[in-house]
Design a protein around this motif. Structure first.
Motif, short mmCIF file in Angstrom:
data_model
loop_
_atom_site.label_atom_id
_atom_site.label_comp_id
_atom_site.label_asym_id
_atom_site.label_seq_id
_atom_site.Cartn_x
_atom_site.Cartn_y
_atom_site.Cartn_z
N TYR A 25 -42.71 -53.83 38.46
CA TYR A 25 -41.54 -54.61 38.14
C TYR A 25 -41.08 -55.69 37.69
CZ TYR A 25 -39.11 -49.63 36.93
OH TYR A 25 -38.49 -48.68 36.84
N THR A 28 -34.91 -60.74 36.77
CA THR A 28 -34.48 -61.95 36.16
C THR A 28 -33.57 -62.50 36.44
OG1 THR A 28 -33.28 -61.11 34.32
CG2 THR A 28 -34.83 -61.06 34.04
N LYS A 32 -31.70 -58.96 36.44
CA LYS A 32 -32.04 -57.55 35.31
C LYS A 32 -33.26 -57.02 36.05
CE LYS A 32 -31.85 -56.78 30.42
NZ LYS A 32 -31.28 -55.04 30.98
N ILE A 34 -36.60 -55.11 35.55
CA ILE A 34 -37.24 -54.42 34.04
C ILE A 34 -38.81 -54.34 34.23
CG2 ILE A 34 -38.81 -55.79 31.16
CD1 ILE A 34 -36.67 -57.91 31.96
N ASP A 36 -41.91 -53.60 33.46
CA ASP A 36 -43.25 -54.37 32.71
C ASP A 36 -44.80 -53.50 32.44
OD1 ASP A 36 -45.05 -56.32 31.84
OD2 ASP A 36 -45.42 -57.59 34.04
N ILE A 393 -36.27 -54.94 25.97
CA ILE A 393 -36.14 -55.83 27.15
C ILE A 393 -34.76 -55.36 27.32
CG2 ILE A 393 -36.21 -58.24 27.79
CD1 ILE A 393 -38.55 -58.52 26.37
N LYS A 394 -33.84 -55.52 26.12
CA LYS A 394 -32.08 -55.26 27.18
C LYS A 394 -32.19 -54.23 27.77
CE LYS A 394 -29.96 -53.51 24.02
NZ LYS A 394 -29.53 -52.30 24.39
N GLY A 396 -34.72 -52.73 29.65
CA GLY A 396 -35.76 -52.70 30.98
C GLY A 396 -36.50 -52.60 31.11
N PHE A 398 -41.27 -54.09 29.16
CA PHE A 398 -41.42 -54.94 28.80
C PHE A 398 -42.73 -54.56 28.19
CE2 PHE A 398 -45.03 -57.84 28.25
CZ PHE A 398 -43.82 -58.29 26.71
#
Ligand SMILES: Cc1ncc(COP(=O)(O)O)c(C=O)c1O
Length: 447
Positions: A25, A28, A32, A34, A36, A393-394, A396, A398
């Motif tokens: 992970y 941000t 947030k 995310i 990876d 991405i929004k 969670g 990428f």
């Protein structure tokens, strides 16, 4: 401090700011979390925040951070070279370290050219490459690849010493009712014809990604393809350069991707997972045939960079590669990769807009289509891969998108290339966010 002094990829769009990473992970500045899912650009094989690798770097920083490699060598560079070369002592004679994949490719090209010059074959300055391949972003490495969208602004200034044949791309190029053998034969014939048109004595090398990433979205070769390539290169004395910057060092479930092809390269490039993003570093592994000529000539390499074999970068790579070996991460990639493969098929085989699921190990591509039966692509103006990535991405997650999969203009894909340390539960999370993001992105397209 202005937030906008940095030149962004899209200069008018400020991307989310990552302030920390932990395992698979990243987080941000607005907190947030995310997942990876491509470890950046298929880089972060150990995940983020590995304290042990950080200690390797700190240790080396306490000793010496930089030496001028034209006059000195350094301990981590020697150790890393030994780790890589001694793994395949029959194949490789020496390792060279640069900073990026592009620099590694440039260096491999220059080693090939210098090899032929030292052998007195000055005409051998041409390279044969493959369509939709990506070999880097410096002018020569960009020119030797064929990702049309990335090349577009510079067409016209590329050196005219490269020609392109078809990649091995089963989903769109293998004909219905064609066997693997017939498909390989067709590609072999095309490559031989290209060699003959250019003139085999003018060709320095054939360059290929063993499993293409950015341009084609993780398309493994069919059985026998690289054996045919090797056979043809040997027939005409042409060097074989395998670019494993993205697909190498465990990513496909074997340490080198070519181990699954039953062939060996003359020169090989690696980068991304070499130091797993803890430092920028790339390598060129030079085979015996090429090195013997350098050795016998006793001349200096006509290629060097200020930061080559950088001690801190090499120390990070030593740490990463030791952890890889100790934790059996290549085997882990193979077994978690099987699980990822099963879950991708279970979730997306019947999805109306997922046309193809292909890959190996933890290196998978999903190709999107408007119509599954006819394989009709989406209108390129919708940038479907990039749209799904943005929605991801929004939500969670990428994942690295790609466009122009089919012919450089049409076709969209996403790469799923998570850190080697991803757990099965995290794979489940990845798949469920991906499924949601695909549906959400496609539902937002105009009819
Ligand atoms: C196969 C291949 N070669 C070369 C490169 C260039 O590497 P870099 O971006 O580190 O210059 C890449 C980058 O994605 C790649 O995938």
């Amino acid at each position: 401090m202005s937030a906008h002094d940095l030149l962004y990829l899209v200069p008018t769009t400020v991307p989310p700011k990552v302030v920390r990473g932990d395992g698979v992970y990243v987080y941000t500045d607005d907190n947030k979390k995310i997942l990876d899912g491509t470890g950046g650009a298929a880089v972060s094989s150990l995940g983020h925040g590995n304290r042990e690798v950080i200690e390797y770097i700190k240790n080396q920083a306490g000793k010496v951070c930089y030496v001028h490699n034209m006059a000195f060598t350094n301990e981590p560079a020697e150790e890393l070279a030994h780790m890589l070369v001694s793994r395949n002592p029959d194949v490789f004679a020496r390792a060279y370290f640069a900073n990026s994949g592009s620099e590694a490719v440039e260096s491999a090209i220059k080693f090939a050219l210098q090899y032929w010059q030292l052998r007195g074959e000055h005409e051998r300055t041409h390279f044969v490459s493959r369509k939709q391949s990506y070999h880097g972003n410096t002018l020569f490495s960009l020119g030797i690849g064929k990702m049309i969208s990335r090349r577009a602004p510079y067409e016209g200034v590329f050196p005219k010493v490269t020609s392109f044949v078809d990649p091995c791309y089963t989903y769109r190029h293998k004909k219905e009712n064609e066997t693997d053998e017939q498909y390989v034969y067709r590609l072999e014939k095309q490559l031989e014809d290209e060699f003959l048109v250019v003139g085999p004595n003018r060709i320095a090398a054939f360059i290929a990604e063993t499993v293409p990433g950015a341009g084609l979205g993780c398309t493994p070769p069919v059985d026998g393809y690289f054996k045919a390539v090797r056979r043809l290169c040997d027939k005409f004395g042409i060097l074989l350069i395998l670019d494993e910057v993205m697909c190498g060092l465990g990513r496909t479930g074997t340490f080198h991707a070519w181990e699954q092809e039953g062939i060996t390269p003359d020169i090989q490039t690696n980068a991304k997972t070499l130091a797993a993003g803890y430092q920028p570093i790339s390598s060129v592994l030079v085979g015996h045939r090429v090195f013997k000529t350098f050795e016998e000539s006793g001349t200096q390499l006509a290629n060097f960079h200020t930061y080559q074999a950088h001690p801190l970068a090499c120390s990070a790579a030593v740490g990463v590669q030791k952890i890889m070996a100790r934790e059996n991460l290549v085997q882990k990639v193979a077994s978690t990769g099987k699980y990822l493969e099963e879950q991708l098929h279970k979730t997306f085989d019947s999805h109306p807009h997922v046309g193809d699921i292909r890959g190996r190990g933890l290196f998978w591509g999903l190709e999107f289509v408007k119509d599954k039966k006819s394989k009709q692509w989406f209108d390129p103006k919708h940038k479907v891969g990039a749209l799904i990535s943005k929605v991801g991405i929004k939500n969670g997650l990428f994942l690295n998108p790609g466009a122009g999969t089919y012919d450089g203009v049409h076709g969209d894909h996403l790469m799923v290339a998570p850190p080697y340390v991803i757990t099965k539960e995290e794979v489940d999370t990845l798949i469920s966010i991906l499924a949601k993001s695909i549906d959400e992105a496609i539902a937002s397209l105009p009819n």
